[in-house]
Design an enzyme around this catalytic site. Structure first.
Site, PDB file in Angstrom:
ATOM      1  N   ASN A 186       0.869  -1.289  -0.004  1.00  0.00           N
ATOM      2  CA  ASN A 186      -0.118  -0.003   0.002  1.00  0.00           C
ATOM      3  C   ASN A 186       0.794   1.256   0.022  1.00  0.00           C
ATOM      4  OD1 ASN A 186       1.075  -0.444   2.778  1.00  0.00           O
ATOM      5  ND2 ASN A 186      -1.135   0.105   3.577  1.00  0.00           N
ATOM      6  N   LYS A 187       2.268   1.199  -0.029  1.00  0.00           N
ATOM      7  CA  LYS A 187       3.139   2.221  -0.051  1.00  0.00           C
ATOM      8  C   LYS A 187       3.235   2.996  -1.368  1.00  0.00           C
ATOM      9  CE  LYS A 187       4.546   2.108   4.390  1.00  0.00           C
ATOM     10  NZ  LYS A 187       4.048   0.782   4.846  1.00  0.00           N
TER      11      LYS A 187
END
Length: 378
Positions: A186-187
């Site tokens: 999710n970065k």
């Protein structure tokens, strides 16, 4: 029913090709892409050194270990963060003190930080401050550095959520003795699992590089060990994916900013507090998009709002739960009422779907359903 996930990595054909290349090569660990990935992050941040590792957690752990943190040391850290920011001190049998946050940026309250340092200044051999750039928003580093320098406190920057953000033109990750980034799916960019240390300190670099690889000495035989180390290596497929993604980091940051600005506009008529970006932030690299629900909303009401959104195909999360109220830290004496801002904010935060390629139509749907949920439950 429309489905809008909380997050979704941007993976293109070049990413896939380079990972397949690694798989075909047969060199799946400690190959050329580990070094290439390290160099790309090092140059992007403007650091002298970079050490790629298996996670952001292992990056933070190795920084502490390599810089001399022991059972006689204290780590001061915000409770409004991911639990790893605090846990790494316990790995080394050190002590942890939590600091409260600002209600707008959700970053460390510098005045409370100075109070905590003062309270503990005579109790430990050395004190560290873990500065967390929460959700990608940099700390007010001039003030933080002045306080820490005044008391001889070492700064480690947990910039795991802030790749590409800038404070007054200086990149996140470049403050203190060392910084850490993480690359979960999710970065801003992803390696699947993975992290990296950036530093200008040659000793931290050399020790971390050895510790990640079972404590092996530089230039020594593969079974010669100088330290009690760890298997914190990043694999070559992950490093290749990260290297490929770094080629378009500026484009990714730009697209995520457009998604965030679109949310700001769409939510402007709702009774929610949208993220604040201070004037000292010369570039904001968005990790997640977290709103604060109205003060009339408690945990029970937030749960109902979240369930309503989930039932309409919208994946949401509460971000963060206070670390000081997690079981391991309650057992150390922490309890409700000790960090009032953290505890109040944590009851009302809500992470909306956010990722690089999130389209306007889906954002409009999210906001529409959030408005309905607020009308029913707030």
């Amino acid at each position: 029913m429309k489905k809008v996930p909380l997050s979704s990595p941007q993976i293109n054909s070049s990413d896939i090709e380079v990972v397949v290349e690694v798989l075909k090569s047969g060199r799946l660990s400690i190959g050329k892409y580990t070094e290439e990935f390290e160099n790309s992050i090092r140059d992007f941040v403007g650091a002298k050194y970079a050490v790629a590792v298996s996670s952001g957690t292992s990056a933070l752990h190795l920084i502490l270990k390599a810089s001399g943190f022991t059972e006689k040391s204290l780590l001061i850290v915000p409770s409004f963060t991911f639990v790893a920011s605090a846990n790494v001190a316990l790995f080394e049998k050190g002590s942890v003190e939590f600091v409260d946050i600002e209600p707008d940026t959700l970053n460390t309250d510098s005045s409370h930080l100075e109070e905590v340092i003062n309270k503990n200044s005579e109790k430990y051999e050395n004190i560290y401050f873990m500065g967390v750039d929460v959700f990608g928003h940099p700390l007010e580093w001039d003030r933080i550095e002045a306080i820490c320098n005044k008391y001889g406190v070492k700064i480690i920057e947990d910039s795991c959520e802030a790749l590409g953000s800038e404070y007054k033109g200086k990149k996140a990750g470049s403050f203190g003795i060392a910084g850490a980034f993480a690359f979960y799916a999710n970065k801003q960019i992803t390696t699947g699992e993975g992290g990296i240390i950036v530093t200008n300190d040659e000793d931290i670099y050399k020790i971390s590089k050895s510790l990640r690889n079972q404590g092996r000495g530089e230039g020594e035989g593969w079974l010669a060990h100088e330290y009690v180390g760890y298997n914190y290596r990043i694999d070559e497929m992950s490093a290749a994916l990260g290297w490929s993604q770094m080629k378009r980091i500026d484009d990714i940051i730009g697209k995520r900013d457009k998604v965030a600005q679109r949310y700001n506009y769409l939510l402007s008529n709702l009774e929610v507090k949208t993220p604040v970006v201070k004037e000292y932030v010369t570039k904001m690299s968005w990790f997640v998009y977290v709103v604060q629900l109205p003060e009339s909303v408690n945990r029970q009401k937030r749960k109902k709002i979240m369930e309503y959104l989930e039932n309409n195909g919208i994946q949401v999360r509460n971000y963060f739960e206070p670390v000081h109220l997690q079981k391991p830290y309650r057992e150390l004496g922490w309890k409700e009422g000790m960090l009032p801002i953290t505890e109040s904010v944590a009851e009302r935060t809500l992470a909306l779907p956010f990722y690089t390629d999130l389209i306007q139509e889906d954002q409009e749907y999210v906001v529409e359903k959030l408005k309905e949920a607020l009308e029913i439950f707030a």
